[in-house]
Motif scaffolding. Structure first.
Motif, PDB file in Angstrom:
ATOM      1  N   GLU A   1       0.818  -1.201   0.000  1.00 41.38           N
ATOM      2  CA  GLU A   1       0.000   0.000   0.000  1.00 41.38           C
ATOM      3  C   GLU A   1       0.856   1.257   0.000  1.00 41.38           C
ATOM      4  OE1 GLU A   1      -3.545   2.112   2.667  1.00 41.38           O
ATOM      5  OE2 GLU A   1      -2.900   0.066   3.089  1.00 41.38           O
ATOM      6  N   ARG A   2       1.966   1.215   0.733  1.00 45.49           N
ATOM      7  CA  ARG A   2       2.862   2.375   0.793  1.00 45.49           C
ATOM      8  C   ARG A   2       3.390   2.709  -0.598  1.00 45.49           C
ATOM      9  NH1 ARG A   2       6.784   4.193   4.512  1.00 45.49           N
ATOM     10  NH2 ARG A   2       7.838   5.996   3.603  1.00 45.49           N
ATOM     11  N   ILE A   3       3.754   1.705  -1.372  1.00 49.19           N
ATOM     12  CA  ILE A   3       4.262   1.931  -2.719  1.00 49.19           C
ATOM     13  C   ILE A   3       3.186   2.551  -3.590  1.00 49.19           C
ATOM     14  CG2 ILE A   3       5.105   0.799  -4.822  1.00 49.19           C
ATOM     15  CD1 ILE A   3       6.350  -1.342  -2.961  1.00 49.19           C
ATOM     16  N   ALA A   4       1.978   1.990  -3.550  1.00 50.69           N
ATOM     17  CA  ALA A   4       0.899   2.476  -4.396  1.00 50.69           C
ATOM     18  C   ALA A   4       0.478   3.892  -4.017  1.00 50.69           C
ATOM     19  CB  ALA A   4      -0.295   1.520  -4.308  1.00 50.69           C
ATOM     20  N   VAL A   5       0.317   4.148  -2.710  1.00 54.33           N
ATOM     21  CA  VAL A   5      -0.141   5.464  -2.251  1.00 54.33           C
ATOM     22  C   VAL A   5       0.923   6.525  -2.516  1.00 54.33           C
ATOM     23  CG1 VAL A   5      -0.721   6.834  -0.211  1.00 54.33           C
ATOM     24  CG2 VAL A   5      -1.751   4.581  -0.544  1.00 54.33           C
ATOM     25  N   PHE A   6       2.169   6.232  -2.149  1.00 53.64           N
ATOM     26  CA  PHE A   6       3.235   7.205  -2.335  1.00 53.64           C
ATOM     27  C   PHE A   6       3.415   7.529  -3.811  1.00 53.64           C
ATOM     28  CE2 PHE A   6       7.866   8.153  -2.824  1.00 53.64           C
ATOM     29  CZ  PHE A   6       7.861   9.356  -2.142  1.00 53.64           C
ATOM     30  N   GLY A   7       3.312   6.519  -4.667  1.00 51.78           N
ATOM     31  CA  GLY A   7       3.453   6.750  -6.097  1.00 51.78           C
ATOM     32  C   GLY A   7       2.359   7.649  -6.641  1.00 51.78           C
ATOM     33  N   LEU A   8       1.126   7.410  -6.223  1.00 56.17           N
ATOM     34  CA  LEU A   8       0.016   8.239  -6.694  1.00 56.17           C
ATOM     35  C   LEU A   8       0.109   9.660  -6.156  1.00 56.17           C
ATOM     36  CD1 LEU A   8      -3.037   5.822  -6.610  1.00 56.17           C
ATOM     37  CD2 LEU A   8      -2.228   7.126  -8.583  1.00 56.17           C
ATOM     38  N   GLU A   9       0.563   9.815  -4.937  1.00 56.79           N
ATOM     39  CA  GLU A   9       0.736  11.156  -4.376  1.00 56.79           C
ATOM     40  C   GLU A   9       1.752  11.949  -5.190  1.00 56.79           C
ATOM     41  OE1 GLU A   9      -0.257  10.468   0.378  1.00 56.79           O
ATOM     42  OE2 GLU A   9       1.801  10.232  -0.362  1.00 56.79           O
ATOM     43  N   ARG A  10       2.852  11.320  -5.530  1.00 56.63           N
ATOM     44  CA  ARG A  10       3.875  11.992  -6.344  1.00 56.63           C
ATOM     45  C   ARG A  10       3.351  12.307  -7.729  1.00 56.63           C
ATOM     46  NH1 ARG A  10       9.300   8.898  -6.731  1.00 56.63           N
ATOM     47  NH2 ARG A  10       9.658  10.668  -8.122  1.00 56.63           N
ATOM     48  N   LEU A  11       2.651  11.357  -8.335  1.00 58.03           N
ATOM     49  CA  LEU A  11       2.105  11.568  -9.675  1.00 58.03           C
ATOM     50  C   LEU A  11       1.114  12.727  -9.667  1.00 58.03           C
ATOM     51  CD1 LEU A  11       1.677  10.761 -12.623  1.00 58.03           C
ATOM     52  CD2 LEU A  11       0.032   9.041 -11.844  1.00 58.03           C
ATOM     53  N   LEU A  12       0.245  12.767  -8.668  1.00 57.42           N
ATOM     54  CA  LEU A  12      -0.733  13.848  -8.575  1.00 57.42           C
ATOM     55  C   LEU A  12      -0.043  15.197  -8.418  1.00 57.42           C
ATOM     56  CD1 LEU A  12      -3.675  14.768  -8.368  1.00 57.42           C
ATOM     57  CD2 LEU A  12      -3.567  14.298  -5.900  1.00 57.42           C
ATOM     58  N   ASP A  13       0.968  15.263  -7.564  1.00 58.42           N
ATOM     59  CA  ASP A  13       1.709  16.508  -7.376  1.00 58.42           C
ATOM     60  C   ASP A  13       2.337  16.976  -8.688  1.00 58.42           C
ATOM     61  OD1 ASP A  13       1.076  16.620  -4.706  1.00 58.42           O
ATOM     62  OD2 ASP A  13       2.973  15.762  -4.016  1.00 58.42           O
ATOM     63  N   GLU A  14       2.880  16.036  -9.439  1.00 55.92           N
ATOM     64  CA  GLU A  14       3.599  16.398 -10.661  1.00 55.92           C
ATOM     65  C   GLU A  14       2.654  16.889 -11.763  1.00 55.92           C
ATOM     66  OE1 GLU A  14       6.475  13.506 -11.873  1.00 55.92           O
ATOM     67  OE2 GLU A  14       7.323  13.340  -9.856  1.00 55.92           O
ATOM     68  N   VAL A  15       1.491  16.259 -11.898  1.00 55.93           N
ATOM     69  CA  VAL A  15       0.577  16.721 -12.945  1.00 55.93           C
ATOM     70  C   VAL A  15      -0.082  18.048 -12.549  1.00 55.93           C
ATOM     71  CG1 VAL A  15       0.142  14.406 -13.851  1.00 55.93           C
ATOM     72  CG2 VAL A  15      -1.389  15.348 -12.098  1.00 55.93           C
ATOM     73  N   MET A  16      -0.322  18.241 -11.259  1.00 51.48           N
ATOM     74  CA  MET A  16      -0.887  19.514 -10.806  1.00 51.48           C
ATOM     75  C   MET A  16       0.087  20.661 -11.079  1.00 51.48           C
ATOM     76  SD  MET A  16      -3.952  18.961  -9.589  1.00 51.48           S
ATOM     77  CE  MET A  16      -4.359  20.265  -8.432  1.00 51.48           C
ATOM     78  N   GLU A  17       1.344  20.395 -10.775  1.00 50.92           N
ATOM     79  CA  GLU A  17       2.367  21.421 -11.018  1.00 50.92           C
ATOM     80  C   GLU A  17       2.553  21.663 -12.516  1.00 50.92           C
ATOM     81  OE1 GLU A  17       7.108  22.290 -10.093  1.00 50.92           O
ATOM     82  OE2 GLU A  17       6.139  20.492  -9.303  1.00 50.92           O
ATOM     83  N   ALA A  18       2.540  20.577 -13.289  1.00 48.14           N
ATOM     84  CA  ALA A  18       2.792  20.692 -14.729  1.00 48.14           C
ATOM     85  C   ALA A  18       1.718  21.495 -15.443  1.00 48.14           C
ATOM     86  CB  ALA A  18       2.902  19.304 -15.351  1.00 48.14           C
ATOM     87  N   THR A  19       0.466  21.376 -15.007  1.00 44.91           N
ATOM     88  CA  THR A  19      -0.620  22.060 -15.705  1.00 44.91           C
ATOM     89  C   THR A  19      -0.793  23.512 -15.257  1.00 44.91           C
ATOM     90  OG1 THR A  19      -2.167  21.119 -14.073  1.00 44.91           O
ATOM     91  CG2 THR A  19      -1.924  19.956 -16.163  1.00 44.91           C
ATOM     92  N   THR A  20      -0.123  23.896 -14.191  1.00 40.65           N
ATOM     93  CA  THR A  20      -0.232  25.270 -13.701  1.00 40.65           C
ATOM     94  C   THR A  20       0.520  26.227 -14.626  1.00 40.65           C
ATOM     95  OG1 THR A  20      -0.400  24.514 -11.415  1.00 40.65           O
ATOM     96  CG2 THR A  20       0.242  26.810 -11.761  1.00 40.65           C
ATOM     97  N   GLY A  21      -0.116  27.329 -14.970  1.00 46.31           N
ATOM     98  CA  GLY A  21       0.565  28.356 -15.751  1.00 46.31           C
ATOM     99  C   GLY A  21       0.313  28.292 -17.241  1.00 46.31           C
ATOM    100  N   HIS A  22      -0.303  27.207 -17.716  1.00 46.25           N
ATOM    101  CA  HIS A  22      -0.621  27.114 -19.146  1.00 46.25           C
ATOM    102  C   HIS A  22      -1.959  27.784 -19.422  1.00 46.25           C
ATOM    103  CE1 HIS A  22       2.717  24.518 -20.266  1.00 46.25           C
ATOM    104  NE2 HIS A  22       2.494  23.839 -19.159  1.00 46.25           N
ATOM    105  N   ARG A  23      -2.076  28.428 -20.556  1.00 47.34           N
ATOM    106  CA  ARG A  23      -3.284  29.210 -20.854  1.00 47.34           C
ATOM    107  C   ARG A  23      -4.331  28.386 -21.585  1.00 47.34           C
ATOM    108  NH1 ARG A  23      -1.914  34.859 -23.512  1.00 47.34           N
ATOM    109  NH2 ARG A  23      -4.173  34.998 -23.185  1.00 47.34           N
ATOM    110  N   THR A  24      -3.933  27.592 -22.547  1.00 47.30           N
ATOM    111  CA  THR A  24      -4.924  26.860 -23.340  1.00 47.30           C
ATOM    112  C   THR A  24      -5.141  25.457 -22.790  1.00 47.30           C
ATOM    113  OG1 THR A  24      -3.344  25.871 -24.904  1.00 47.30           O
ATOM    114  CG2 THR A  24      -4.110  28.120 -25.365  1.00 47.30           C
TER     115      THR A  24
END
Length: 210
Positions: free
Chosen positions: A72-95
């Motif tokens: 569970e630690r592997i699955a949860v930690f991985g999803l937390e990191r993935l979520l953080d990265e996509v949230m950060e990646a989509t910030t600042g784009h206009r279209t």
């Protein structure tokens, strides 16, 4: 070379040259993720993980109480990191198009760098192990998918995309990444990002308003 030597000296003088518990846990998570990805939850035992890490089973219990907690630690930690990265990646784009590309590329990059953890997490959804708590895993997955759907919904609302079923469009985009572990060769001609880029180009061509 001098800076590396100075760094070693600094760690030695401060006593931090010893392996810290969090470093050891990270190593165990990497080993367990690799074995879970290769053999599955049922096909991997704590003894297998301990032997691969060159520690006793008792030492493994010091870090994780059971196999379910480790999985569970592997699955949860991985999803937390993935979520953080996509949230950060989509910030600042206009279209919406740029946001979707950023989302998908961040996902592809995460997959490339954390392939074993990705497969372990994916198996947590497909598996039937009732002993593994999936509530937080499902919550994180839903938050991740919601971010992509929000990008699609925004494009539809602003007229950038034609009227489509947002959930279906999101599933189509995510299928492009989710299928990689079943057929993509990391050492092949195209890396994960290059493959996903082609998929995104094709899908966006169908989404964009004429």
């Amino acid at each position: 070379m001098a800076s590396k030597l100075e760094d070693k000296k600094t760690r030695a003088s401060s006593g931090t040259n010893r392996e810290r518990p969090d470093d050891r846990q990270a190593q165990l998570l990497e080993i367990a993720g690799r074995l879970f990805a290769k053999h599955g939850f049922d096909g991997t035992s704590l003894r297998d993980i301990a032997e691969e890490a060159n520690i006793t089973k008792a030492a493994l219990y010091y870090h994780f109480p059971n196999k379910e907690a480790l999985y569970e630690r592997i699955a949860v930690f991985g999803l937390e990191r993935l979520l953080d990265e996509v949230m950060e990646a989509t910030t600042g784009h206009r279209t919406a198009q740029d946001k979707i590309r950023a989302f998908m590329f961040a996902t592809a990059d995460y997959y490339s760098l954390n392939r074993d953890a990705w497969i372990t997490g994916a198996n947590a959804f497909r598996g039937s192990e009732e002993s593994v708590s999936r509530s937080k895993i499902l919550m994180l997955r839903d938050m991740y998918e919601k971010q992509l759907r929000n990008c699609i919904r925004e494009g539809v609302k602003l007229g950038e995309f034609r009227e489509v079923d947002v959930a279906m469009a999101g599933r189509l985009l995510l299928a492009a990444v989710n299928s990689l572990s079943r057929w993509h060769n990391p050492d092949g001609k195209l890396n994960a990002r290059e493959v996903v880029e082609q998929f995104v180009d094709i899908i966006l061509a169908g989404l964009c308003a004429k």
